[in-house]
Design a protein around this motif. Structure first.
Motif, PDB file in Angstrom:
ATOM      1  N   MET A   6      62.711  33.191  51.219  1.00  0.00           N
ATOM      2  CA  MET A   6      62.360  33.930  49.986  1.00  0.00           C
ATOM      3  C   MET A   6      63.663  34.545  49.133  1.00  0.00           C
ATOM      4  O   MET A   6      64.713  34.605  49.854  1.00  0.00           O
ATOM      5  CB  MET A   6      61.860  35.332  50.544  1.00  0.00           C
ATOM      6  N   LYS A   7      63.273  34.803  47.766  1.00  0.00           N
ATOM      7  CA  LYS A   7      64.429  35.480  47.217  1.00  0.00           C
ATOM      8  C   LYS A   7      64.535  36.820  47.546  1.00  0.00           C
ATOM      9  O   LYS A   7      63.446  37.624  48.020  1.00  0.00           O
ATOM     10  CB  LYS A   7      64.214  35.434  45.783  1.00  0.00           C
ATOM     11  N   MET A 175      69.828  36.432  46.220  1.00  0.00           N
ATOM     12  CA  MET A 175      70.001  35.284  47.136  1.00  0.00           C
ATOM     13  C   MET A 175      68.823  34.887  47.580  1.00  0.00           C
ATOM     14  O   MET A 175      67.763  35.452  47.628  1.00  0.00           O
ATOM     15  CB  MET A 175      71.154  35.583  48.012  1.00  0.00           C
ATOM     16  N   MET A 176      68.792  33.587  48.256  1.00  0.00           N
ATOM     17  CA  MET A 176      67.684  33.014  48.966  1.00  0.00           C
ATOM     18  C   MET A 176      68.101  32.945  50.439  1.00  0.00           C
ATOM     19  O   MET A 176      69.162  32.710  50.678  1.00  0.00           O
ATOM     20  CB  MET A 176      67.167  31.489  48.485  1.00  0.00           C
ATOM     21  N   GLU A 177      67.119  33.330  51.417  1.00  0.00           N
ATOM     22  CA  GLU A 177      67.422  33.402  52.822  1.00  0.00           C
ATOM     23  C   GLU A 177      66.250  33.169  53.401  1.00  0.00           C
ATOM     24  O   GLU A 177      64.931  33.533  53.092  1.00  0.00           O
ATOM     25  CB  GLU A 177      68.366  34.540  53.220  1.00  0.00           C
TER      26      GLU A 177
ATOM     27  N   PHE B  41      73.195  32.285  39.868  1.00  0.00           N
ATOM     28  CA  PHE B  41      72.849  31.098  40.564  1.00  0.00           C
ATOM     29  C   PHE B  41      72.232  30.088  39.564  1.00  0.00           C
ATOM     30  O   PHE B  41      71.406  29.445  39.952  1.00  0.00           O
ATOM     31  CB  PHE B  41      72.133  31.163  41.670  1.00  0.00           C
ATOM     32  N   ARG B 125      58.652  28.041  50.904  1.00  0.00           N
ATOM     33  CA  ARG B 125      58.463  29.087  49.861  1.00  0.00           C
ATOM     34  C   ARG B 125      56.902  29.393  49.851  1.00  0.00           C
ATOM     35  O   ARG B 125      56.073  28.710  49.836  1.00  0.00           O
ATOM     36  CB  ARG B 125      58.756  28.490  48.545  1.00  0.00           C
ATOM     37  N   PRO B 126      56.732  30.740  50.132  1.00  0.00           N
ATOM     38  CA  PRO B 126      55.394  31.028  50.211  1.00  0.00           C
ATOM     39  C   PRO B 126      54.374  30.616  49.116  1.00  0.00           C
ATOM     40  O   PRO B 126      53.158  30.398  49.363  1.00  0.00           O
ATOM     41  CB  PRO B 126      55.215  32.773  50.279  1.00  0.00           C
ATOM     42  N   ILE B 159      67.831  26.564  54.362  1.00  0.00           N
ATOM     43  CA  ILE B 159      69.112  26.608  54.117  1.00  0.00           C
ATOM     44  C   ILE B 159      69.783  26.360  55.608  1.00  0.00           C
ATOM     45  O   ILE B 159      69.450  25.234  56.045  1.00  0.00           O
ATOM     46  CB  ILE B 159      69.633  28.089  53.878  1.00  0.00           C
TER      47      ILE B 159
END
Lengths: 356, 217
Positions: A6-7, A175-177, B41, B125-126, B159
């Motif tokens: 998620m962001k 950020m995404m994590e 980003f 990603r949901p 990630i």
């Protein structure tokens, strides 16, 4: 539930829903827009309230009203928008209203820029509005920690009947994590909200939500009652983390995104023979003063790193009971400190690399 | 690879990192950053890296405004549509409004066969966690642009916590989409630190270097 990617802004929004947040009032501003955007889509699915107000000032007063009616309520904004909300936040503290405020900080002063910053530290920790009040203020460094703390923050706000501030910089928002939204968080012992203005259908003694006390003695008594809450926060609810502290000769003090960068810096420093620890404040009010008496005796230097010109630095000076030399490194304007810059600063303080 | 590749996908599906990696690896002439949704980003932050690789970056018309989130982009983005000697990658914004930016160039399109319109998907990603949601996303992009999505990118990742099994699960879900829409999985993204994955993934293996998000992120 397993992890999802998620962001930050979305994850914080979903965390609020999971915490039982019943109403959100806000006004758009970069870099936190995904947060209200997410809630605008998802709050109706849970039969909860989402309102995009006509301004930040309207939004915080709607938060005041909803909190007074007993709802679990959230607002979010970024630095200039939070500045606009200060009057309402002071009124909430004065009226002892719980609520959660998320500040996704950007560069200032004034309109500043949209890139990340930690320059609202003093506004957050000293109370940005008028009067003697403080916000219980949490500064997560990862999305998982942000999610967990936001889920807990609604309980904390209800427990103290005081607003809670979630202080993150723009990077955490953007950020995404990977995060697990369903991790257990501590539950606070909450009393029923007998003080709310809910229509008084049972004809009990009238409840009044108010911050106006015209009799000086009443107002002093009220201030002393508030002070007791802040004293309890200071005495029992400081939070911090020690990282790599054993035998450390120098300690970086950093919170939020900056502590992430510091984590990379201490790995490089360790290869250069430097034992560098990190003291990471998790609450910035109350400031984790107690951590300073627990620093190992090997520590000879402190280095404060912030995305500001030196705001938390003052709290470190106040808390530095051993009188250790304090250095500072900061980047501002939306520029994020580089790992190499921190490494270089540490080497400069300790006098270069050390090889056995 | 077709002359023009347009990369769509929800935010967080890796569009920008994929665009930059493809542009460098395939020696593409133009990288057109159409992202007006994200304030941070974005591929435009890599102007120096792209210049070193002789890739022409098209972004907003005012140079040096990395801190701007004004929704404008340069009209130069049309150039690859009118000059058939130029290869290009278009990096779109994640939402419906992000995709809409592309429409202004489409009436200059000469030959639809010169275009690949790819959708990057991360099942973690949901919004794109199952075939039904992915199909909804794709039909939304198609409705906005009036262009058919021609292929899928499997960019399943968490990630630092990505596993080979996760990517295989992503492929299983994307195969349902692939069969339903009769479009291929064109690339599977494998990060540098996962090079040892043995599984033979569908499509070309795109080895990805993270240029935009720094290591500590």
């Amino acid at each position: 539930m397993s992890k999802v990617l998620m962001k930050g802004n979305e994850a914080m929004a979903l965390a609020a829903i999971k915490a039982g947040c019943e109403a959100f009032y806000g006004y758009p501003i970069t870099p936190q827009n995904e947060l209200p955007e997410y809630l605008s889509k998802h709050m109706p699915l849970y039969n909860r309230v989402f309102v995009q107000a006509e301004s930040e000032i309207a939004a915080i007063n709607m938060v005041y009203g909803a909190a007074g009616a007993g709802a679990r309520v959230l607002t979010s904004s970024s630095s200039p928008g939070i500045a606009l909300k200060q009057e309402g936040i002071s009124y909430m503290a004065g009226s002892e209203l719980p609520g959660v405020i998320i500040n996704v900080m950007r560069g200032g002063p004034g309109l500043g820029g949209i890139q990340p910053s930690q320059a609202d530290y003093k506004q957050i920790t000293r109370g940005g509005g008028n009067g003697d009040y403080y916000l219980y203020s949490l500064a997560p460094e990862t999305l998982q920690e942000a999610v967990d703390l936001i889920k807990e923050s609604f309980d904390i706000a209800d427990y103290f009947r005081n607003p809670v501030m979630i202080a993150v910089d723009g990077l955490i928002g953007q950020m995404m994590e990977p995060v697990d939204l369903d991790r257990e968080v501590p539950k606070w012992d909450l009393k029923p909200k007998t003080w709310i203005a809910d229509g008084n259908t049972k004809n009990r003694k009238k409840n009044v939500i108010n911050s106006l006390y015209l009799d000086p003695q009443d107002l002093e008594d009220h201030n002393m009652k508030l002070k007791e809450k802040y004293d309890e926060m200071r005495a029992n609810h400081q939070r911090y983390e020690f990282i790599n502290m054993e035998n450390a000769e120098i300690v970086i003090i950093a919170y939020g995104s900056v502590s992430r960068i510091a984590r990379s810096a201490i790995e490089i420093l360790s290869e250069k023979g430097i034992k560098c620890g990190i003291l990471r404040p998790i609450t910035i009010f109350p400031y984790p003063k107690k951590a300073f008496s627990k620093l190992p005796l090997t520590v000879k230097n402190l280095l404060v790193v912030e995305m500001s010109t030196g705001q938390m630095l003052d709290d470190v000076i106040i808390s530095n009971e051993r009188g250790l030399p304090i250095s500072f490194f900061g980047r501002v304007g939306g520029i994020v400190p580089e790992v190499e810059e921190i490494v270089e600063k540490v080497l400069e303080i300790v006098g270069g690399e050390k090889h056995e | 690879m077709k002359r023009i590749t347009i990369i769509s996908g929800h935010y967080g599906s890796g569009k920008s990192e994929i665009s930059v990696n493809l542009a460098i690896q395939k020696k593409i002439d133009y990288l057109v950053d159409l992202d007006i949704i994200n304030p941070y980003f974005r591929s435009r932050s890599l102007d120096k890296l792209l210049e070193e690789n002789n890739i022409h970056l098209v972004e907003s018309t005012i140079k040096g405004m990395t801190g701007s989130d004004l929704p404008y982009i340069s009209g130069e983005g049309v150039v690859p549509f009118v000059n058939s000697n130029i290869s290009a990658i278009y990096d779109l914004g994640g939402t419906e409004n992000g995709v809409r930016v592309l429409i202004q160039f489409l009436d200059r399109l000469k030959d639809i066969n010169e275009i690949d319109f790819l959708c990057s998907v991360n099942i973690f990603r949901p919004e794109t966690s199952d075939a039904k949601k992915i199909l909804q996303t794709i039909s939304m992009y198609e409705a906005v642009t009036q262009l058919k999505v021609t292929g899928l990118i499997n960019n399943t990742n968490l990630i630092g916590e990505t596993t080979e099994e996760g990517i295989i699960e992503g492929e299983r879900i994307l195969l349902e989409v692939s069969k339903k829409l009769k479009i291929p999985i064109v690339y599977t993204v494998i990060e540098e630190n996962s090079k040892n994955y043995k599984y033979k993934f569908l499509g070309e293996r795109l080895e990805l270097t993270r240029y935009i998000a720094k290591r500590w992120l």
